[in-house]
Design a protein around this motif. Structure first.
Motif, PDB file in Angstrom:
ATOM      1  N   HIS A  64      11.780   8.294   1.123  1.00 37.84           N
ATOM      2  CA  HIS A  64      10.736   8.622   1.875  1.00 37.84           C
ATOM      3  C   HIS A  64       9.431   7.242   1.167  1.00 37.84           C
ATOM      4  CE1 HIS A  64      12.446  12.519   1.872  1.00 37.84           C
ATOM      5  NE2 HIS A  64      11.919  12.626   2.971  1.00 37.84           N
ATOM      6  N   LEU A  65       8.679   7.089   2.267  1.00 38.22           N
ATOM      7  CA  LEU A  65       7.916   5.807   1.864  1.00 38.22           C
ATOM      8  C   LEU A  65       6.576   6.356   2.143  1.00 38.22           C
ATOM      9  CD1 LEU A  65       7.429   2.851   1.370  1.00 38.22           C
ATOM     10  CD2 LEU A  65       7.169   2.549   3.850  1.00 38.22           C
ATOM     11  N   TYR A  66       5.783   6.572   0.918  1.00 36.79           N
ATOM     12  CA  TYR A  66       4.522   7.088   0.865  1.00 36.79           C
ATOM     13  C   TYR A  66       3.301   6.270   0.950  1.00 36.79           C
ATOM     14  CZ  TYR A  66       7.185  11.000  -0.912  1.00 36.79           C
ATOM     15  OH  TYR A  66       8.507  11.780  -1.175  1.00 36.79           O
ATOM     16  N   TYR A  67       2.381   6.702   1.876  1.00 35.56           N
ATOM     17  CA  TYR A  67       1.221   5.738   1.687  1.00 35.56           C
ATOM     18  C   TYR A  67       0.352   5.940   0.373  1.00 35.56           C
ATOM     19  CZ  TYR A  67      -3.172   3.448   2.724  1.00 35.56           C
ATOM     20  OH  TYR A  67      -4.220   2.466   3.000  1.00 35.56           O
ATOM     21  N   LYS A  68      -0.395   5.138  -0.181  1.00 32.60           N
ATOM     22  CA  LYS A  68      -0.857   5.267  -1.491  1.00 32.60           C
ATOM     23  C   LYS A  68      -2.011   6.453  -1.957  1.00 32.60           C
ATOM     24  CE  LYS A  68      -4.626   1.981  -0.505  1.00 32.60           C
ATOM     25  NZ  LYS A  68      -4.827   0.604  -0.880  1.00 32.60           N
ATOM     26  N   GLN A  69      -2.452   6.907  -0.721  1.00 34.64           N
ATOM     27  CA  GLN A  69      -3.448   8.070  -1.117  1.00 34.64           C
ATOM     28  C   GLN A  69      -3.097   9.344  -0.368  1.00 34.64           C
ATOM     29  OE1 GLN A  69      -6.795   5.713   0.713  1.00 34.64           O
ATOM     30  NE2 GLN A  69      -7.456   7.690   1.543  1.00 34.64           N
ATOM     31  N   PRO A  70      -3.745  10.241  -0.723  1.00 38.30           N
ATOM     32  CA  PRO A  70      -3.589  11.689  -0.118  1.00 38.30           C
ATOM     33  C   PRO A  70      -4.660  11.852   1.044  1.00 38.30           C
ATOM     34  CG  PRO A  70      -4.542  12.042  -2.130  1.00 38.30           C
ATOM     35  CD  PRO A  70      -4.142  10.561  -2.022  1.00 38.30           C
ATOM     36  N   ASP A  95       0.811  -1.278   0.027  1.00 41.41           N
ATOM     37  CA  ASP A  95      -0.021  -0.052   0.089  1.00 41.41           C
ATOM     38  C   ASP A  95       0.862   1.328  -0.059  1.00 41.41           C
ATOM     39  OD1 ASP A  95      -2.369  -1.470  -0.040  1.00 41.41           O
ATOM     40  OD2 ASP A  95      -2.450  -1.563   2.171  1.00 41.41           O
ATOM     41  N   TRP A  96       2.372   1.183  -0.194  1.00 37.83           N
ATOM     42  CA  TRP A  96       3.155   2.117  -0.093  1.00 37.83           C
ATOM     43  C   TRP A  96       3.755   2.424  -1.426  1.00 37.83           C
ATOM     44  CZ3 TRP A  96       3.384   4.812   4.760  1.00 37.83           C
ATOM     45  CH2 TRP A  96       2.793   4.104   5.693  1.00 37.83           C
ATOM     46  N   TYR A  97       4.241   3.730  -1.836  1.00 38.79           N
ATOM     47  CA  TYR A  97       5.290   3.917  -2.855  1.00 38.79           C
ATOM     48  C   TYR A  97       6.620   4.343  -2.180  1.00 38.79           C
ATOM     49  CZ  TYR A  97       1.116   4.865  -5.699  1.00 38.79           C
ATOM     50  OH  TYR A  97      -0.109   4.785  -6.387  1.00 38.79           O
ATOM     51  N   VAL A  98       7.796   3.988  -2.786  1.00 38.73           N
ATOM     52  CA  VAL A  98       9.069   4.164  -2.303  1.00 38.73           C
ATOM     53  C   VAL A  98       9.532   5.392  -3.072  1.00 38.73           C
ATOM     54  CG1 VAL A  98      11.322   3.466  -1.974  1.00 38.73           C
ATOM     55  CG2 VAL A  98       9.584   1.857  -1.218  1.00 38.73           C
ATOM     56  N   LYS A  99      10.130   6.351  -2.546  1.00 36.77           N
ATOM     57  CA  LYS A  99      10.928   7.337  -3.552  1.00 36.77           C
ATOM     58  C   LYS A  99      12.149   7.652  -2.867  1.00 36.77           C
ATOM     59  CE  LYS A  99      12.020  10.245  -6.804  1.00 36.77           C
ATOM     60  NZ  LYS A  99      13.534  10.559  -6.395  1.00 36.77           N
ATOM     61  N   ILE A 100      13.256   7.249  -3.475  1.00 37.09           N
ATOM     62  CA  ILE A 100      14.627   7.598  -2.897  1.00 37.09           C
ATOM     63  C   ILE A 100      15.459   8.566  -3.878  1.00 37.09           C
ATOM     64  CG2 ILE A 100      16.931   6.594  -1.943  1.00 37.09           C
ATOM     65  CD1 ILE A 100      15.264   4.136  -1.327  1.00 37.09           C
ATOM     66  N   HIS A 101      16.110   9.376  -3.361  1.00 45.72           N
ATOM     67  CA  HIS A 101      16.773  10.563  -4.217  1.00 45.72           C
ATOM     68  C   HIS A 101      17.859   9.623  -5.015  1.00 45.72           C
ATOM     69  CE1 HIS A 101      20.182  13.733  -4.078  1.00 45.72           C
ATOM     70  NE2 HIS A 101      19.283  14.035  -5.196  1.00 45.72           N
ATOM     71  N   ARG A 102      17.993   9.952  -6.160  1.00 45.17           N
ATOM     72  CA  ARG A 102      18.870   9.388  -7.281  1.00 45.17           C
ATOM     73  C   ARG A 102      18.217   8.176  -7.903  1.00 45.17           C
ATOM     74  NH1 ARG A 102      22.894  12.923  -6.474  1.00 45.17           N
ATOM     75  NH2 ARG A 102      23.723  13.133  -4.590  1.00 45.17           N
ATOM     76  N   HIS A 103      16.826   7.865  -7.399  1.00 44.63           N
ATOM     77  CA  HIS A 103      16.001   6.646  -8.161  1.00 44.63           C
ATOM     78  C   HIS A 103      14.998   7.140  -8.628  1.00 44.63           C
ATOM     79  CE1 HIS A 103      19.645   4.159  -6.643  1.00 44.63           C
ATOM     80  NE2 HIS A 103      19.439   5.107  -5.509  1.00 44.63           N
ATOM     81  N   PRO A 104      14.269   6.366  -9.520  1.00 45.04           N
ATOM     82  CA  PRO A 104      12.806   6.853  -9.901  1.00 45.04           C
ATOM     83  C   PRO A 104      12.055   6.007  -8.826  1.00 45.04           C
ATOM     84  CG  PRO A 104      13.833   4.808 -10.917  1.00 45.04           C
ATOM     85  CD  PRO A 104      14.850   5.481 -10.203  1.00 45.04           C
TER      86      PRO A 104
END
Length: 254
Positions: free
Chosen positions: A75-81, A34-43
């Motif tokens: 940063h690990l983002y929950y899937k919805q705002p 249920d989460w998105y990963v976004k790490i600097h220098r990576h998509p």
């Protein structure tokens, strides 16, 4: 006598109100589906080095597969705002700080809110445009180091009735140590009042989060209309060089 149509409407509104006030787990204790990963220098979607892990009923942040940290803040983002809500979680700092990370990241992490969608971030964007409830632990030097502070990558807030452009504002919390579980709560009313709570104590309040200011680099200019008030956005757990565990991550929409 209440007409059936009115009664049905009242029952619907009552049910909706009760549903809005229910606590909901954001983490299922088993996986990060249920989460998105976004790490600097990576998509977005690339969980480099297995940074974020679902283990032992917790979300763990680790760096044992990194080598050089290379400013790979994650940063690990929950899937919805979300807009208006009460978020609560527990965290503890643990393990050894990644020595190739900047020194300010020692026993430092946080939860971002009203964040931009991670799918709008280029690979080389270092921080999300967001507001952060910052978590810190004491350094063992006897000096106070409050937690539950406010930091503002690419944003500003109104504090004590005035626009405050400082990057971070300290809370009034006590200092807590490494390996100590701390209960953190974030109470958000859209673009209005924001409250930080640590172990049951209100430690900071401010309002009117809005886009503006520096810190964020290599962003898409369309995502940073300075002056825009933020009333909703994504919630994200942070990784910036210090191992940390998160558990009991719950939300109640207000």
């Amino acid at each position: 006598m209440i007409r059936p149509s009115v009664l049905l409407l009242l029952l619907f509104l009552s049910s909706a109100c009760m549903k809005a006030q229910e606590w909901k787990p954001l983490f299922n204790g088993k996986d990060l589906n249920d989460w998105y990963v976004k790490i600097h220098r990576h998509p977005v979607g690339d969980n480099f080095g297995n940074t974020f892990r679902a283990e032992d009923g917790m979300i763990k942040v680790r760096y044992d597969q990194y080598g050089d940290f290379n400013e790979q803040y994650g940063h690990l983002y929950y899937k919805q705002p979300f807009s208006s809500y009460h978020l609560k979680l527990e965290y503890r700092f643990t393990g050894e700080w990644e020595k190739t990370a900047p020194s300010y990241t020692i026993l430092n992490s946080g939860v971002m809110y009203h964040s931009q969608d991670p799918r709008t971030m280029p690979a080389e964007q270092d921080w999300p445009i967001s507001v952060e409830m910052q978590f810190l632990a004491g350094l063992g030097d006897g000096q106070p180091r409050p937690t539950g502070n406010m930091c503002s990558p690419g944003t500003h807030i109104v504090y004590k009735g005035k626009l405050d452009t400082r990057h971070c504002i300290n809370s009034s919390s006590k200092t807590y140590g490494k390996d100590e579980w701390v209960k953190a709560e974030l109470i958000v009313y859209g673009d209005s009042l924001i409250t930080h709570v640590i172990n049951g104590d209100t430690v900071l309040q401010y309002s009117k989060p809005q886009i503006g200011g520096p810190v964020v680099n290599n962003f898409d200019p369309k995502q940073k209309p300075d002056g825009k008030v933020l009333s909703s956005g994504f919630i994200a757990l942070q990784s910036e060089g210090q191992p940390i565990d998160f558990r009991n991550i719950m939300i109640k929409e207000l």
